[in-house]
Structures are given as structure tokens and as C-alpha cells.
Motif scaffolding. Structure first.
Motif, PDB file in Angstrom:
ATOM      1  N   ARG A  76       0.831  -1.199   0.000  1.00 36.63           N
ATOM      2  CA  ARG A  76       0.000   0.000   0.000  1.00 36.63           C
ATOM      3  C   ARG A  76       0.867   1.251   0.000  1.00 36.63           C
ATOM      4  N   THR A  77       2.001   1.160   0.712  1.00 35.34           N
ATOM      5  CA  THR A  77       2.870   2.317   0.823  1.00 35.34           C
ATOM      6  C   THR A  77       3.449   2.696  -0.531  1.00 35.34           C
ATOM      7  N   GLN A  78       3.663   1.685  -1.408  1.00 36.50           N
ATOM      8  CA  GLN A  78       4.244   1.927  -2.712  1.00 36.50           C
ATOM      9  C   GLN A  78       3.132   2.247  -3.718  1.00 36.50           C
ATOM     10  N   PRO A  88      -1.586   6.716  -5.192  1.00 31.66           N
ATOM     11  CA  PRO A  88      -1.777   7.891  -6.043  1.00 31.66           C
ATOM     12  C   PRO A  88      -2.075   9.127  -5.215  1.00 31.66           C
ATOM     13  N   ARG A  89      -2.941  10.004  -5.704  1.00 34.46           N
ATOM     14  CA  ARG A  89      -3.219  11.281  -5.074  1.00 34.46           C
ATOM     15  C   ARG A  89      -3.785  11.146  -3.663  1.00 34.46           C
ATOM     16  N   SER A  90      -4.282   9.956  -3.309  1.00 34.85           N
ATOM     17  CA  SER A  90      -4.886   9.764  -1.996  1.00 34.85           C
ATOM     18  C   SER A  90      -3.853   9.488  -0.914  1.00 34.85           C
ATOM     19  N   SER A  91      -2.551   9.489  -1.263  1.00 38.17           N
ATOM     20  CA  SER A  91      -1.527   9.148  -0.275  1.00 38.17           C
ATOM     21  C   SER A  91      -1.524  10.127   0.889  1.00 38.17           C
ATOM     22  N   ARG A  92      -1.854  11.379   0.629  1.00 44.86           N
ATOM     23  CA  ARG A  92      -1.861  12.353   1.712  1.00 44.86           C
ATOM     24  C   ARG A  92      -2.922  12.006   2.747  1.00 44.86           C
ATOM     25  N   ALA A  93      -4.100  11.593   2.288  1.00 39.80           N
ATOM     26  CA  ALA A  93      -5.169  11.193   3.212  1.00 39.80           C
ATOM     27  C   ALA A  93      -4.772   9.931   3.964  1.00 39.80           C
ATOM     28  N   HIS A  94      -4.166   8.985   3.249  1.00 35.59           N
ATOM     29  CA  HIS A  94      -3.724   7.734   3.874  1.00 35.59           C
ATOM     30  C   HIS A  94      -2.754   8.023   5.021  1.00 35.59           C
ATOM     31  N   ASP A  95      -1.762   8.863   4.749  1.00 36.51           N
ATOM     32  CA  ASP A  95      -0.774   9.196   5.772  1.00 36.51           C
ATOM     33  C   ASP A  95      -1.405   9.973   6.922  1.00 36.51           C
ATOM     34  N   ALA A  96      -2.345  10.846   6.612  1.00 34.13           N
ATOM     35  CA  ALA A  96      -3.004  11.632   7.656  1.00 34.13           C
ATOM     36  C   ALA A  96      -3.790  10.728   8.607  1.00 34.13           C
ATOM     37  N   ARG A 129      -9.621  13.779  13.538  1.00 35.06           N
ATOM     38  CA  ARG A 129      -8.221  14.189  13.705  1.00 35.06           C
ATOM     39  C   ARG A 129      -7.508  14.269  12.353  1.00 35.06           C
ATOM     40  N   ALA A 130      -7.825  13.344  11.448  1.00 39.28           N
ATOM     41  CA  ALA A 130      -7.157  13.314  10.146  1.00 39.28           C
ATOM     42  C   ALA A 130      -7.731  14.329   9.167  1.00 39.28           C
ATOM     43  N   GLY A 131      -8.917  14.867   9.480  1.00 46.39           N
ATOM     44  CA  GLY A 131      -9.553  15.812   8.574  1.00 46.39           C
ATOM     45  C   GLY A 131     -10.133  15.147   7.347  1.00 46.39           C
ATOM     46  N   VAL A 132     -10.632  13.924   7.510  1.00 49.44           N
ATOM     47  CA  VAL A 132     -11.247  13.190   6.396  1.00 49.44           C
ATOM     48  C   VAL A 132     -12.601  12.662   6.849  1.00 49.44           C
ATOM     49  N   GLY A 133     -13.361  12.144   5.914  1.00 57.44           N
ATOM     50  CA  GLY A 133     -14.621  11.515   6.244  1.00 57.44           C
ATOM     51  C   GLY A 133     -14.417  10.045   6.600  1.00 57.44           C
ATOM     52  N   ARG A 159     -12.664   3.053   2.830  1.00 55.28           N
ATOM     53  CA  ARG A 159     -12.221   2.672   1.483  1.00 55.28           C
ATOM     54  C   ARG A 159     -10.838   2.029   1.524  1.00 55.28           C
ATOM     55  N   ARG A 160     -10.101   2.280   2.592  1.00 54.43           N
ATOM     56  CA  ARG A 160      -8.731   1.764   2.693  1.00 54.43           C
ATOM     57  C   ARG A 160      -8.613   0.565   3.629  1.00 54.43           C
ATOM     58  N   TRP A 161      -9.422   0.532   4.670  1.00 53.96           N
ATOM     59  CA  TRP A 161      -9.372  -0.556   5.647  1.00 53.96           C
ATOM     60  C   TRP A 161     -10.791  -1.035   5.940  1.00 53.96           C
ATOM     61  N   PRO A 162     -10.996  -2.354   5.997  1.00 56.61           N
ATOM     62  CA  PRO A 162     -12.346  -2.862   6.270  1.00 56.61           C
ATOM     63  C   PRO A 162     -12.831  -2.583   7.685  1.00 56.61           C
ATOM     64  N   GLY A 163     -11.916  -2.340   8.623  1.00 58.40           N
ATOM     65  CA  GLY A 163     -12.331  -2.089  10.000  1.00 58.40           C
ATOM     66  C   GLY A 163     -11.192  -1.522  10.820  1.00 58.40           C
ATOM     67  N   LYS A 164     -11.474  -1.242  12.086  1.00 60.40           N
ATOM     68  CA  LYS A 164     -10.482  -0.625  12.970  1.00 60.40           C
ATOM     69  C   LYS A 164      -9.295  -1.544  13.217  1.00 60.40           C
ATOM     70  N   ASP A 165      -9.522  -2.845  13.332  1.00 63.34           N
ATOM     71  CA  ASP A 165      -8.431  -3.766  13.629  1.00 63.34           C
ATOM     72  C   ASP A 165      -7.370  -3.733  12.534  1.00 63.34           C
ATOM     73  N   GLU A 166      -7.824  -3.737  11.282  1.00 63.98           N
ATOM     74  CA  GLU A 166      -6.877  -3.721  10.166  1.00 63.98           C
ATOM     75  C   GLU A 166      -6.111  -2.397  10.116  1.00 63.98           C
ATOM     76  N   LEU A 167      -6.811  -1.298  10.410  1.00 69.71           N
ATOM     77  CA  LEU A 167      -6.153   0.008  10.447  1.00 69.71           C
ATOM     78  C   LEU A 167      -5.113   0.058  11.567  1.00 69.71           C
ATOM     79  N   LEU A 168      -5.463  -0.464  12.731  1.00 71.11           N
ATOM     80  CA  LEU A 168      -4.527  -0.482  13.857  1.00 71.11           C
ATOM     81  C   LEU A 168      -3.288  -1.304  13.533  1.00 71.11           C
TER      82      LEU A 168
END
Length: 202
Positions: free
Chosen positions: A14-16, A19-27, A53-57, A63-72
């Protein structure tokens, strides 16, 4: 939770090439780290708080992670950094290298990791996240020890899992809990390796 293992494997991908959404991903990742460092528990951490906190919806997160566990999991894998790759020239030096690596040089690490222990003890989800995060590092150490057995440096009957635990646990305990102030944290990895090796050598 069934996709946690897949998340570990795809975190680097995912890190590699994002596209343009990388800023939101990192935030989003940074928002999770900041909230955990501020003392928000794993259980109390909400997608709403992360999004704010990230300033996103919230939809951007899902759209990037199916749930909190995967994001964590992806967040903590990033915080710890990738497992080191030993040179293979010296068994002792490889083991010391593995124990000496603290992980990602992020000041939030010393705030977040100790706070995870109570979560791991009482939450099955947090325990699974911890295991997914720790397993790649354990496997690197297993490979080093297996190489030592194959070369004849280590006992043929060595219990690899016990050896991994004997090496990692004291250093981990000292880092997480500052267990014994009489110990030098920088010198401890080499001291542990030298002591445990005496019982493992052929």
C-alpha cells in the motif's frame, strides 16, 4: 479479524504506488498514532475520532481498511518498522542486532507500546493485532537460530521457540516497563545474548 494476516503482507504494498490519496492515507495513520500517544485506549479509539483528527470523512477510512483492527495493525507495523535482515556473518552479532533494534525512531513509540500491554491482556482483538505485529520479528530470529543449528554452532536438540522467548522477553520487558533501573538498556541485548548462548552452544 480473518484478514489481519493479509493486512501485514499488503501494508508495504500500500505504501508503494499510492496515487493522489496518499496524503489522506498518511493523515489517517498519523491520526491513529497521535490519539494512541495521547492515551486513547484501543477499545475507546473510534473511527469518528480518527476521521476528525485526520480531517477526512469516515468513508475515506473505510475505502482503505475494512475495519479498525486492520487500520490499527497497519499503523503499529509502520510504527515498529520492518524487521532487520541479519548479515549472516556471526550468530552472536545477528542475535544482538535483532535485540538491539528498537524499531521506528518515533518518539510516540515509548508512549504507545507500554499502553498496549493492558489492552493485549484484556482484549482478544488487541492480542491478535499484537501477534500479527510481532510474528515477522520472531520468524527472523527463528531463521538465525535454525542457521546456527544447521552449521553446528548450536545444539541439535535446541528448542527454537524457547530460545526465541528466552532472548526476546527480558529485553522486551525492560523496554516496556523499565523493569530494572540498575540495568543499562543499551548494553542489555549483548548481555542477554551472551548469557543465553552459553546454554545453546553445541
Amino acid at each position: 479479524m480473518t484478514e489481519l494476516a493479509d493486512t501485514t503482507a499488503t501494508a508495504a504494498a500500500r505504501t508503494q504506488g499510492r496515487p493522489r490519496s496518499s496524503r489522506a492515507h498518511d493523515a489517517i495513520i498519523e491520526a491513529v498514532l497521535d490519539l494512541l500517544a495521547e492515551g486513547v485506549s484501543v477499545e475507546a479509539l473510534s473511527m469518528e475520532a480518527i476521521a476528525a483528527r485526520a480531517g477526512v470523512g469516515k468513508a475515506t477510512i473505510y475505502r482503505r481498511w475494512p475495519g479498525k483492527d486492520e487500520l490499527l495493525l497497519e499503523t503499529l507495523v509502520k510504527l515498529k518498522g520492518t524487521p532487520p535482515q541479519p548479515r549472516g556473518e556471526s550468530l552472536r552479532e545477528d542475535l544482538i542486532q535483532l535485540l538491539a533494534v528498537v524499531g521506528h525512531k518515533d518518539e510516540r513509540t515509548v508512549k504507545i507500546m507500554p499502553c498496549l500491554w493492558p489492552e493485549v491482556a484484556r482484549s482478544e482483538a488487541a492480542w491478535r493485532i499484537w501477534q500479527e505485529m510481532a510474528e515477522p520479528r520472531r520468524e527472523v530470529m527463528r531463521q538465525v537460530l535454525r542457521r546456527g543449528v544447521a552449521s553446528g554452532e548450536l545444539r541439535a536438540d535446541l528448542d527454537i521457540e524457547i530460545a526465541v522467548t528466552a532472548l526476546i522477553s527480558p529485553v522486551l520487558m525492560h523496554r516496556m516497563l523499565r523493569w530494572n533501573p540498575a540495568l543499562d538498556g543499551d548494553a542489555l541485548p549483548a548481555q542477554i545474548v551472551d548469557m543465553v548462548l552459553r546454554g545453546m552452544l553445541a
